[in-house]
Design an enzyme around this catalytic site. Sequence first.
Site, PDB file in Angstrom:
ATOM      1  N   GLU A 144       0.847  -1.189   0.000  1.00 39.55           N
ATOM      2  CA  GLU A 144       0.000   0.000   0.000  1.00 39.55           C
ATOM      3  C   GLU A 144       0.888   1.248   0.000  1.00 39.55           C
ATOM      4  O   GLU A 144       1.945   1.289   0.625  1.00 39.55           O
ATOM      5  CB  GLU A 144      -0.876  -0.018   1.251  1.00 39.55           C
TER       6      GLU A 144
ATOM      7  N   LYS B 138     -10.053   0.810  -2.376  1.00 38.29           N
ATOM      8  CA  LYS B 138     -10.133   0.362  -0.991  1.00 38.29           C
ATOM      9  C   LYS B 138     -11.478   0.725  -0.373  1.00 38.29           C
ATOM     10  O   LYS B 138     -11.893   1.887  -0.377  1.00 38.29           O
ATOM     11  CB  LYS B 138      -8.986   1.001  -0.204  1.00 38.29           C
TER      12      LYS B 138
ATOM     13  N   CYS C 180      -5.041  -3.672   3.192  1.00 37.46           N
ATOM     14  CA  CYS C 180      -4.761  -3.281   4.569  1.00 37.46           C
ATOM     15  C   CYS C 180      -5.948  -3.473   5.518  1.00 37.46           C
ATOM     16  O   CYS C 180      -6.253  -4.594   5.899  1.00 37.46           O
ATOM     17  CB  CYS C 180      -4.244  -1.847   4.586  1.00 37.46           C
TER      18      CYS C 180
END
Length: 278
Positions: A43, A116, A158
């Site tokens: 990321e 995301k 994440c």
Amino acid sequence: MSRIKLAAIQMTSVADVAANLKEARIHLDHAARQGAKLAVLPENFAFMAADESARSRITEQDGSGQIQDFLAQAARECGLWLVGGTIPLASGESERPFAACCVWDALGRRVGRYDKIHLFDVRVPDSAEAYRESRRTMAGSTPLTLTTPFGQLGIAVCYDLRFPELFRLMLDREVNVIALPAAFTQRTGQAHWHTLLKARAIENLCYVAAAAQAGEHPGGRRTYGHSMIIGPWGEVLAEAAAGPGVVTATMDDDYLRRLRSQFPALSHRRLTGSALAG
């Protein structure tokens, strides 16, 4: 392809796009030389600054820009399927780009984009650390799985790791490997990184390739590292040391199919989405 090599790349990114791209290319070349066919970048691999608002200055339009061009070229020249970490792509709000994870095939063609979904708006317990990712990032809404030469590839980023329902949706699409770019904090990584990654692999009987940021970044932020590749029985096949580098491991589709057949937990599911909906 029954057996392919996966690569997870670990970086300590800084607030210099050119320097980060140069380092990423070194690692991608290394992965290719080791025989990897799928590589995952972490990321924010291209940019991590002390001031989160600085991300808006390197935001690219979808499909065009320095970072996207770099990723397409690297995938083509290295002959890799490439999961390009996350990069800021423009949204309807100039100060809140999407955290986009794009995928290129080994010919350098972009074949997928995932924005995301779950944003890191938290206060870390028993510490002064607090984050509000939604201030500077627009949340996505659509999960992504892709058909590849090595099966169904799922993408998560994440904080997504803490939401098992996202991974169950991927499983409904017959996913067999999940790529997870991340930048876990030092404290949350120490507490939960290994446990969560193993849980997602075990409960879905799939491979997980997690590429992480590691070390100290501008502004003093510290990330946990420990990039790893995990097998469908929860076995850690490869794990990175403290600093930047590449870890590789073999994904064996025959083993995966045999495991799912001999230990058919996935077919024993009762509370699926349709059942819960009534």
